[in-house]
Write an enzyme that holds these catalytic residues in place. Structure first.
Site, PDB file in Angstrom:
ATOM      1  CD  GLN A 158      -2.847   1.222   2.393  1.00  0.00           C
ATOM      2  OE1 GLN A 158      -2.475   0.784   3.461  1.00  0.00           O
ATOM      3  NE2 GLN A 158      -3.989   1.871   2.280  1.00  0.00           N
ATOM      4  N   PRO A 283       8.243   0.532   7.957  1.00  0.00           N
ATOM      5  CG  PRO A 283       7.640   0.947   5.733  1.00  0.00           C
ATOM      6  CD  PRO A 283       8.197  -0.112   6.637  1.00  0.00           C
ATOM      7  N   GLY A 285       3.344   1.818  11.487  1.00  0.00           N
ATOM      8  CA  GLY A 285       3.001   1.207  12.768  1.00  0.00           C
ATOM      9  C   GLY A 285       2.433  -0.178  12.513  1.00  0.00           C
ATOM     10  CG  MET A 287       0.177  -3.118   5.464  1.00  0.00           C
ATOM     11  SD  MET A 287      -0.718  -1.651   4.856  1.00  0.00           S
ATOM     12  CE  MET A 287      -1.981  -2.433   3.842  1.00  0.00           C
ATOM     13  CD  GLU A 288      -4.740  -1.697   6.007  1.00  0.00           C
ATOM     14  OE1 GLU A 288      -3.738  -1.375   6.674  1.00  0.00           O
ATOM     15  OE2 GLU A 288      -5.276  -0.943   5.183  1.00  0.00           O
ATOM     16  CG  HIS A 312      -5.719   1.538  12.855  1.00  0.00           C
ATOM     17  ND1 HIS A 312      -6.358   2.753  12.707  1.00  0.00           N
ATOM     18  CD2 HIS A 312      -5.178   1.251  11.650  1.00  0.00           C
ATOM     19  CE1 HIS A 312      -6.198   3.174  11.469  1.00  0.00           C
ATOM     20  NE2 HIS A 312      -5.483   2.277  10.797  1.00  0.00           N
ATOM     21  CD  GLU A 313      -2.835  -1.557  11.149  1.00  0.00           C
ATOM     22  OE1 GLU A 313      -3.441  -1.714  10.075  1.00  0.00           O
ATOM     23  OE2 GLU A 313      -2.273  -0.482  11.464  1.00  0.00           O
ATOM     24  CG  HIS A 316      -7.536  -1.254   8.106  1.00  0.00           C
ATOM     25  ND1 HIS A 316      -8.160  -0.309   7.322  1.00  0.00           N
ATOM     26  CD2 HIS A 316      -6.454  -0.628   8.641  1.00  0.00           C
ATOM     27  CE1 HIS A 316      -7.466   0.834   7.376  1.00  0.00           C
ATOM     28  NE2 HIS A 316      -6.434   0.657   8.179  1.00  0.00           N
ATOM     29  CD  GLU A 335      -5.834   3.907   6.860  1.00  0.00           C
ATOM     30  OE1 GLU A 335      -6.035   3.722   8.072  1.00  0.00           O
ATOM     31  OE2 GLU A 335      -5.269   3.070   6.124  1.00  0.00           O
ATOM     32  CG  ASP A 390       3.988   6.292  -0.104  1.00  0.00           C
ATOM     33  OD1 ASP A 390       2.963   5.891   0.491  1.00  0.00           O
ATOM     34  OD2 ASP A 390       4.820   5.528  -0.627  1.00  0.00           O
ATOM     35  CE1 TYR A 398      -4.419   5.928   9.543  1.00  0.00           C
ATOM     36  CE2 TYR A 398      -3.783   7.596   7.956  1.00  0.00           C
ATOM     37  CZ  TYR A 398      -3.685   6.314   8.445  1.00  0.00           C
ATOM     38  OH  TYR A 398      -2.851   5.409   7.837  1.00  0.00           O
ATOM     39  NE  ARG A 568       4.710   3.639  14.143  1.00  0.00           N
ATOM     40  CZ  ARG A 568       3.980   3.630  15.264  1.00  0.00           C
ATOM     41  NH1 ARG A 568       4.507   3.168  16.388  1.00  0.00           N
ATOM     42  NH2 ARG A 568       2.740   4.064  15.251  1.00  0.00           N
TER      43      ARG A 568
HETATM   44  N1  BES Z   1      -3.089   1.081   6.085  1.00  0.00           N
HETATM   45  C1  BES Z   1      -2.385   1.906   6.991  1.00  0.00           C
HETATM   46  C2  BES Z   1      -0.982   2.202   6.559  1.00  0.00           C
HETATM   47  C3  BES Z   1      -0.904   2.899   5.214  1.00  0.00           C
HETATM   48  C4  BES Z   1      -1.831   3.862   4.839  1.00  0.00           C
HETATM   49  C5  BES Z   1       0.123   2.581   4.364  1.00  0.00           C
HETATM   50  C6  BES Z   1      -1.730   4.472   3.599  1.00  0.00           C
HETATM   51  C7  BES Z   1       0.233   3.194   3.130  1.00  0.00           C
HETATM   52  C8  BES Z   1      -0.697   4.144   2.734  1.00  0.00           C
HETATM   53  C9  BES Z   1      -2.366   1.310   8.406  1.00  0.00           C
HETATM   54  O1  BES Z   1      -3.566   0.694   8.743  1.00  0.00           O
HETATM   55  C10 BES Z   1      -2.229   2.440   9.372  1.00  0.00           C
HETATM   56  O2  BES Z   1      -3.048   3.310   9.318  1.00  0.00           O
HETATM   57  N2  BES Z   1      -1.251   2.409  10.232  1.00  0.00           N
HETATM   58  C11 BES Z   1      -1.088   3.425  11.254  1.00  0.00           C
HETATM   59  C12 BES Z   1      -1.781   2.939  12.506  1.00  0.00           C
HETATM   60  C13 BES Z   1      -2.223   3.991  13.464  1.00  0.00           C
HETATM   61  C14 BES Z   1      -3.112   5.015  12.864  1.00  0.00           C
HETATM   62  C15 BES Z   1      -2.908   3.344  14.659  1.00  0.00           C
HETATM   63  C16 BES Z   1       0.397   3.611  11.445  1.00  0.00           C
HETATM   64  O3  BES Z   1       1.161   2.912  10.766  1.00  0.00           O
HETATM   65  O4  BES Z   1       0.819   4.448  12.202  1.00  0.00           O
HETATM   66 ZN    ZN Z   2      -5.113   2.185   8.832  1.00  0.00          ZN
END
Ligand code: BES
Ligand code: ZN
Length: 616
Positions: A158, A283, A285, A287-288, A312-313, A316, A335, A390, A398, A568
């Site tokens: 993603q 990179p 926190g 990924m779902e 959170h994950e 998803h 999100e 990105d 979010y 991260r």
């Molecule tokens: N799906 C996202 C990570 C993501 C979003 C990757 C858009 C690439 C493009 C994942 O679920 C996420 O939101 N992770 C957050 C969690 C947090 C909000 C609790 C993170 O990685 O910090």
């Molecule tokens: Zn997310």
């Protein structure tokens, strides 16, 4: 081109998926893919891949079923830095080589791959290999892992990186099932976003099936020296041995989270739910990836204080994986809904006080982002053009998305809103939808059924206007109000009563210290509460960021260490951004970055190089 409906067969049930004009327009709107789904789509993929750690590349084939929707004789796929060796079509009972062409490389989109498929071939096979620099893969040498003996490799597809390790119609408007055959060096375990086995066989030959149709960005793989520890019948942790017991303890509430979410929003539809601990360079926190969320080790804090990330994950599995954004302009559908569900799970398991603190922390992060971002990038249904998603990552999809749903919940009442959401997940299960489709559904199934509660104008303001509506919820927390009162006394020389404080109170305290705090008070805080030495990655992050602003030098070594050991991006890039504000710090940051770089994921490299070397 008059195909009105697509039949998707899954688990014996036949679901009618509207692929009529509405989705066809959604497809046409994905500016981040060369795919033309209304000509031909690829509902099933067979992967056959060899994982070559010496060359840091994947090598093999991707074989697609072709679903024709027009008389087009070519298919267009997305690639990035792939070497295409050969393309074949299945025709007259045999594989036959067929011509292909790669387009000019595009900075954001990669390279279009056009393959001739004739008029009636119903399968396409692509022989290819990835580049060591693939944007969606990270390759770690044994020295870069905790165990130090075996290498590690993982994907992060993603939003548009699947194309860097699979030639694919890389748009979330597509849904496909996949099977995979993966060959690794013996002794290493491969896992995917599919039916992982709990067997301890490590023979280097692994088969996977993902029978539910998913968008390409949810195809995931990781290979490493992994162990497995079960938490319950349907939840297990995969991790390197150094952290597996700690992670299994940290996430012991996961089965209860699943039960709570099912009660609110309907059945969990993916069979098992396992958690994979990635190296600290992961990179994100979390990924779902379906059936197997990928999680950073930086949330294994030893006190279960950061498990909203698991909520959170897991969330998803409903918002995002079951009902999916049709393009990256619609990311808030993934999100925002997920942040809302996440907070509801936290409330269900741990009560209102904690959920409210987490909501308030998110709100503060959102306000900070809104100050930093151009107004146009604070719109939910954001106009990305062909910018890389990105590059536009922020709290807007979010937290603004979440606040919109909190707003609707308050207006219609929790019972009505929960029933609406539950039905939404059922009605769009295994489909990809656009913001326009969501608005249509909302108007019909919520606004019209309860007239004069929320107008469509208000909905449009939330979705299409920058900033926050004047009557948006402004989350506050009583616990934080107490922290603020204590802070005022402490600034005047009093003592803090922190015995009952959780990570959340500490984060609020540090993030809200006055910017003119004296260096004596910085020292006093650090001596009394050992913040520089905090092993909680979030608390350390908040403190180190303040330490940079306040030129608090005793934190310097810890800061270097932090930047060298964690990749991260959410924890790392605000620190580089802060460092880049003065010439001396920028010079120091560049030195640290050059040392850290080889351990960072390609995404962390790209984002932070833009901060540290803006002229490049
Ligand atoms: N799906 C996202 C990570 C993501 C979003 C990757 C858009 C690439 C493009 C994942 O679920 C996420 O939101 N992770 C957050 C969690 C947090 C909000 C609790 C993170 O990685 O910090
Ligand atoms: Zn997310």
């Amino acid at each position: 081109m008059a195909i009105q409906q697509q039949l998707i067969q899954w688990a014996g049930a036949v679901t009618l998926v509207a692929a009529a004009s509405s989705s066809a327009t959604a497809w046409a709107e994905d500016a981040h893919s060369y795919a033309r789904l209304d000509d031909v789509s690829t509902p099933h993929l067979e992967l056959n891949l060899t994982v070559d750690f010496a060359e840091q590349q994947l090598e093999g084939t991707a074989t697609y079923d072709l679903l024709r929707r027009s008389d087009a004789t070519a298919i267009h796929l997305d690639t990035r830095d792939l070497t295409i060796q050969k393309t074949e079509i299945w025709q007259d009972g045999a594989w036959q080589e067929t011509p292909f062409a790669l387009g000019e490389p595009h900075q954001t989109l990669g390279q279009e791959l056009t393959v001739t498929i004739g008029e009636d071939a119903d399968k396409l096979r692509i022989h290819y290999e990835t580049a060591p620099t693939a944007s969606g893969l990270q390759w770690l040498t044994p020295a870069q892992t905790a165990g130090k003996e075996h290498p590690f490799m993982f994907s992060q597809s993603q939003p548009i990186h699947a194309r860097s390790w699979i030639p694919i119609q890389d748009t979330p408007a597509l849904r496909l099932t996949y099977n995979a055959q993966v060959y690794t060096p013996a002794g290493l375990l491969a896992v995917m976003s599919a039916d992982n086995s709990l067997s301890d066989d490590r023979d280097g030959n692994y088969s996977f099936t993902m029978p539910q149709p998913i968008p390409p960005y949810l195809i995931a793989i990781a290979v490493g020296d992994l162990e497995i520890k079960s938490i319950s019948d349907n939840v297990a942790v995969f991790a390197e041995s150094y952290i597996i017991d700690d992670a299994a303890w940290e996430w012991a509430d996961t089965p209860a989270m699943i039960t709570a979410t099912e009660k609110m929003y309907g059945p969990y539809r993916w069979d098992r739910y396992d958690l994979l601990v990635l190296p600290p360079s992961f990179p994100f926190g979390g990924m779902e990836n379906p059936r197997l969320s990928f999680i950073t080790p930086t949330v294994v804090s030893g006190d279960r204080s950061l498990i909203n990330l698991i909520a959170h994950e897991l969330a998803h599995s409903w918002s995002g994986n079951l009902v999916t954004n049709a393009s990256w302009r619609d990311l808030w559908l993934n999100e925002g809904f997920t942040s809302y569900v996440e907070n509801r799970i936290m409330e269900a398991l741990f009560g209102e006080r904690r959920a409210q603190m987490e909501l308030a922390l998110g709100y503060q992060d959102l306000l900070a982002d809104m100050e930093r971002l151009p107004a146009a990038d604070t719109v939910l249904n954001i106009d990305l053009g062909t910018r890389h998603p990105d590059d536009v990552f922020s709290n807007v999809p979010y937290v603004k998305g979440q606040l919109f749903l909190v707003y609707l919940e308050h207006k219609f009442g929790r019972d009505v809103f929960d029933a609406f959401l539950r039905q939404y997940f059922a009605d769009f299960a295994f489909q990809s939808i656009s913001t326009a489709q969501f608005k249509h559904y909302l108007a019909k199934n919520l606004l019209a059924k309860h007239p004069n509660v929320v107008s469509m104008d208000k909905v449009n303001e939330w979705i299409h206007e920058p900033g926050l509506p004047a009557d948006a919820p402004k989350p506050e927390s009583d616990a934080f109000a107490q922290v603020e009162r204590q802070m005022q006394r402490w600034l005047k020389g009093g003592q803090l009563q922190t015995a009952e404080w959780t990570t959340h109170e500490w984060l609020h305290f540090i993030n809200n210290l006055p910017l003119d705090i004296s260096s004596t008070n910085m020292k006093r805080l650090d001596n009394d509460y050992h913040l520089t030495a905090s092993s909680n990655a979030e608390i350390a992050h908040a403190w180190l960021k303040l330490a940079i602003t306040k030129k608090y030098e005793p934190a310097r070594d810890r800061l270097r260490n932090y930047l060298l050991n964690i990749g991260r991006n959410k924890l790392v890039s605000p620190l580089y951004r802060e460092l880049a504000k003065t010439p001396e710090n920028l010079k120091w940051a560049r030195e640290v970055y050059e040392q850290a770089k080889s351990g960072y994921h390609p995404l962390t490299q790209t984002v932070n190089e833009a901060l540290l070397y803006p002229e490049h």
